[in-house]
Design a protein around this motif. Structure first.
Motif, PDB file in Angstrom:
ATOM      1  N   SER A   7       0.823  -1.222   0.000  1.00  0.00           N
ATOM      2  CA  SER A   7       0.000   0.000   0.000  1.00  0.00           C
ATOM      3  C   SER A   7       0.853   1.266   0.000  1.00  0.00           C
ATOM      4  O   SER A   7       0.473   2.275  -0.607  1.00  0.00           O
ATOM      5  CB  SER A   7      -0.929   0.001   1.215  1.00  0.00           C
ATOM      6  OG  SER A   7      -0.183  -0.063   2.426  1.00  0.00           O
ATOM      7  N   ARG A   8       2.028   1.246   0.622  1.00  0.00           N
ATOM      8  CA  ARG A   8       2.812   2.476   0.712  1.00  0.00           C
ATOM      9  C   ARG A   8       3.499   2.834  -0.601  1.00  0.00           C
ATOM     10  O   ARG A   8       4.057   3.929  -0.723  1.00  0.00           O
ATOM     11  CB  ARG A   8       3.847   2.379   1.836  1.00  0.00           C
ATOM     12  CG  ARG A   8       4.924   1.331   1.644  1.00  0.00           C
ATOM     13  CD  ARG A   8       5.695   1.118   2.939  1.00  0.00           C
ATOM     14  NE  ARG A   8       6.770   0.157   2.795  1.00  0.00           N
ATOM     15  CZ  ARG A   8       8.028   0.488   2.591  1.00  0.00           C
ATOM     16  NH1 ARG A   8       8.362   1.762   2.479  1.00  0.00           N
ATOM     17  NH2 ARG A   8       8.961  -0.436   2.497  1.00  0.00           N
ATOM     18  N   HIS A   9       3.469   1.940  -1.585  1.00  0.00           N
ATOM     19  CA  HIS A   9       4.084   2.233  -2.878  1.00  0.00           C
ATOM     20  C   HIS A   9       3.044   2.319  -4.005  1.00  0.00           C
ATOM     21  O   HIS A   9       3.402   2.264  -5.181  1.00  0.00           O
ATOM     22  CB  HIS A   9       5.127   1.163  -3.231  1.00  0.00           C
ATOM     23  CG  HIS A   9       6.295   1.130  -2.294  1.00  0.00           C
ATOM     24  ND1 HIS A   9       7.036   2.252  -1.984  1.00  0.00           N
ATOM     25  CD2 HIS A   9       6.845   0.105  -1.595  1.00  0.00           C
ATOM     26  CE1 HIS A   9       7.997   1.917  -1.124  1.00  0.00           C
ATOM     27  NE2 HIS A   9       7.899   0.625  -0.876  1.00  0.00           N
ATOM     28  N   ARG A  10       1.786   2.466  -3.648  1.00  0.00           N
ATOM     29  CA  ARG A  10       0.744   2.443  -4.672  1.00  0.00           C
ATOM     30  C   ARG A  10       0.714   3.704  -5.525  1.00  0.00           C
ATOM     31  O   ARG A  10       0.294   3.664  -6.674  1.00  0.00           O
ATOM     32  CB  ARG A  10      -0.621   2.194  -4.026  1.00  0.00           C
ATOM     33  CG  ARG A  10      -0.795   0.747  -3.593  1.00  0.00           C
ATOM     34  CD  ARG A  10      -2.094   0.489  -2.892  1.00  0.00           C
ATOM     35  NE  ARG A  10      -2.163  -0.913  -2.454  1.00  0.00           N
ATOM     36  CZ  ARG A  10      -3.059  -1.387  -1.606  1.00  0.00           C
ATOM     37  NH1 ARG A  10      -3.981  -0.580  -1.107  1.00  0.00           N
ATOM     38  NH2 ARG A  10      -3.043  -2.664  -1.264  1.00  0.00           N
ATOM     39  N   THR A  11       1.166   4.818  -4.988  1.00  0.00           N
ATOM     40  CA  THR A  11       1.177   6.044  -5.794  1.00  0.00           C
ATOM     41  C   THR A  11       2.180   5.918  -6.937  1.00  0.00           C
ATOM     42  O   THR A  11       1.853   6.179  -8.106  1.00  0.00           O
ATOM     43  CB  THR A  11       1.522   7.269  -4.923  1.00  0.00           C
ATOM     44  OG1 THR A  11       0.518   7.432  -3.923  1.00  0.00           O
ATOM     45  CG2 THR A  11       1.576   8.530  -5.782  1.00  0.00           C
ATOM     46  N   SER A  12       3.410   5.527  -6.618  1.00  0.00           N
ATOM     47  CA  SER A  12       4.419   5.376  -7.675  1.00  0.00           C
ATOM     48  C   SER A  12       4.027   4.279  -8.648  1.00  0.00           C
ATOM     49  O   SER A  12       4.189   4.422  -9.870  1.00  0.00           O
ATOM     50  CB  SER A  12       5.790   5.074  -7.062  1.00  0.00           C
ATOM     51  OG  SER A  12       5.752   3.891  -6.281  1.00  0.00           O
ATOM     52  N   ALA A  13       3.486   3.173  -8.127  1.00  0.00           N
ATOM     53  CA  ALA A  13       3.066   2.085  -9.010  1.00  0.00           C
ATOM     54  C   ALA A  13       1.910   2.525  -9.900  1.00  0.00           C
ATOM     55  O   ALA A  13       1.881   2.229 -11.092  1.00  0.00           O
ATOM     56  CB  ALA A  13       2.666   0.869  -8.183  1.00  0.00           C
ATOM     57  N   GLY A  14       0.953   3.269  -9.322  1.00  0.00           N
ATOM     58  CA  GLY A  14      -0.192   3.719 -10.103  1.00  0.00           C
ATOM     59  C   GLY A  14       0.212   4.664 -11.221  1.00  0.00           C
ATOM     60  O   GLY A  14      -0.271   4.549 -12.358  1.00  0.00           O
ATOM     61  N   LEU A  15       1.093   5.599 -10.926  1.00  0.00           N
ATOM     62  CA  LEU A  15       1.547   6.534 -11.960  1.00  0.00           C
ATOM     63  C   LEU A  15       2.350   5.812 -13.040  1.00  0.00           C
ATOM     64  O   LEU A  15       2.223   6.116 -14.233  1.00  0.00           O
ATOM     65  CB  LEU A  15       2.383   7.637 -11.319  1.00  0.00           C
ATOM     66  CG  LEU A  15       1.617   8.604 -10.413  1.00  0.00           C
ATOM     67  CD1 LEU A  15       2.570   9.551  -9.690  1.00  0.00           C
ATOM     68  CD2 LEU A  15       0.600   9.397 -11.220  1.00  0.00           C
ATOM     69  N   THR A  16       3.179   4.859 -12.621  1.00  0.00           N
ATOM     70  CA  THR A  16       3.940   4.072 -13.606  1.00  0.00           C
ATOM     71  C   THR A  16       2.997   3.313 -14.529  1.00  0.00           C
ATOM     72  O   THR A  16       3.166   3.315 -15.757  1.00  0.00           O
ATOM     73  CB  THR A  16       4.865   3.076 -12.880  1.00  0.00           C
ATOM     74  OG1 THR A  16       5.746   3.788 -12.012  1.00  0.00           O
ATOM     75  CG2 THR A  16       5.679   2.267 -13.878  1.00  0.00           C
ATOM     76  N   PHE A  17       2.012   2.677 -13.929  1.00  0.00           N
ATOM     77  CA  PHE A  17       1.046   1.907 -14.710  1.00  0.00           C
ATOM     78  C   PHE A  17       0.299   2.788 -15.707  1.00  0.00           C
ATOM     79  O   PHE A  17       0.182   2.460 -16.898  1.00  0.00           O
ATOM     80  CB  PHE A  17       0.055   1.224 -13.761  1.00  0.00           C
ATOM     81  CG  PHE A  17      -1.155   0.658 -14.437  1.00  0.00           C
ATOM     82  CD1 PHE A  17      -1.066  -0.451 -15.258  1.00  0.00           C
ATOM     83  CD2 PHE A  17      -2.399   1.241 -14.251  1.00  0.00           C
ATOM     84  CE1 PHE A  17      -2.182  -0.973 -15.891  1.00  0.00           C
ATOM     85  CE2 PHE A  17      -3.528   0.732 -14.876  1.00  0.00           C
ATOM     86  CZ  PHE A  17      -3.419  -0.379 -15.693  1.00  0.00           C
TER      87      PHE A  17
END
Length: 390
Positions: free
Chosen positions: A348-358
């Protein structure tokens, strides 16, 4: 006349190897074909690429199995082919894409030979790599459903065949869907009066002199290397370890890198350790542990035989109704997409970076003539480093 016990013992790994080759080729060649065509390959160049890759890793599988007595199986980079679809044509056209394939092979070989480079690739956060891959895969995974609007009568039976077979025999879901698609292509060709180009049925290697452009190197070679290492080589090694085998990592990765560089001028984009099909040759169905290397060697021989079909599949694609080949490719990648999304958003703490990458990878945009996958990777790493520091 009954067969000897020794013949029966050898039959199991040989059969497993034949199944490995058949499933490996039929379940993903549509993705490779779509990727090569997306970056500018003509039908004959795409057929050459399929042939070069299949022969290349078929020979390498046999060599590695004989040398190491380990069931190492290789494949083309299916996620890498999906990357080519999302990237599209690059500055310099097909020769520049071929140049990027050569660079990819060199980079993979260096990663295998130089431990420091391998460590750098391994340090790319899993969430970022998986999010980039998920964005790359999304466009192809949408293809079966988008194709329903263009060819519902042909595409719907393919999707239904895939769904039903996924329930009863998951590993055969894509080959069965492909078989239904071939039937649909035959019906469509008969209705339209089209016929196969018989001259193209026998595949031939077609040389393309590589050229090198920075947009192609940055937009294809770098992300293709990362996707191939993170989504194929590392999982492929993990599969072998899960069955208790020691992975000949350096020789395998170096071999696939050198092999990629050699087949690139003939249209091959990347080869690597097999991941999804690796279990077929390394698992219990391949017989006693000490004979499972025979399954891998048999798979290599099987690929060499199947390589002759490269021209046929390209000829079928030429007369296929709109979207049906892309539909098969998308169905083949749905499992990989789901797995990538799970890996990307698990923490959950890395969902922002993962979401933007996706999202950026899925957008398919091109900036400074460089595809979205590269920029998505940079954005994800930057956000993770600045906004999600522990």
């Amino acid at each position: 006349m009954s067969r000897s016990p020794d013949a029966v013992r050898w039959q199991q790994p040989v059969t497993a190897g034949a199944v490995t080759a058949l499933v490996g080729f039929t379940s993903s060649f549509a993705v490779v074909l779509a990727g090569l065509r997306a970056v500018g390959a003509s039908p004959s160049q795409a057929a050459s690429g399929l042939l070069a890759l299949t022969v290349g890793f078929g020979l390498l599988i046999v060599g590695l199995a004989l040398v190491h007595r380990v069931p190492v199986t290789l494949a083309w980079s299916t996620p890498g082919a999906a990357l080519l679809v999302s990237t599209g044509a690059v500055e310099g056209g097909w020769p520049a894409a071929v140049g990027a394939f050569v660079v990819t092979g060199v980079l993979i070989a260096l990663i295998g030979a130089v431990p420091l480079l391998g460590d750098l690739v391994a340090r790319i956060p899993t969430e970022i790599a998986q999010a980039m891959l998920a964005g790359i895969l999304l466009q192809l995974c949408l293809a079966p459903f988008l194709a329903l609007a263009d060819s519902p009568g042909y595409v719907l039976p393919v999707i239904l065949a895939w769904l039903v077979t996924s329930r009863v025999a998951p590993r055969w879901a894509v080959p069965v869907a492909l078989l239904v698609a071939v039937g649909a292509i035959a019906v469509a060709a008969n209705r339209s009066g089209q016929s196969l180009d018989t001259a193209s049925l026998v595949p031939r290697l077609e040389w393309t002199t590589p050229t090198w452009t920075w947009p192609a190197i940055v937009g294809i070679a770098l992300p293709l290397t990362i996707v191939t290492m993170a989504s194929q080589n590392l999982p492929g090694a993990a599969v072998l370890r899960s069955f208790g085998f020691s992975v000949p990592w350096r020789s395998s990765v170096v071999a696939t890198g050198v092999g990629t560089a050699l087949v690139a001028p003939f249209g091959g984009h990347a080869m690597n350790l097999a991941a999804l099909s690796a279990a077929l040759a390394a698992g219990n169905e391949a017989g006693p542990r000490e004979r499972r290397w025979v399954a891998a060697a048999s798979a290599g021989v099987g690929y060499l035989v199947i390589a002759a079909a490269a021209g046929l599949v390209v000829a079928l694609a030429a007369v296929a109704p709109p979207g049906i080949i892309e539909a098969v490719a998308g169905l083949a990648l749905i499992g990989a997409l789901v797995g990538s999304l799970q890996g990307a958003f698990e923490q959950s703490r890395h969902r922002t970076s993962a979401g933007l990458t996706f999202l950026l990878a899925a957008s398919g945009i091109s900036l400074l003539s460089v595809g979205a996958a590269f920029w998505a990777l940079l954005l994800g790493l930057a956000v993770r480093a600045t906004l999600e520091r522990p």
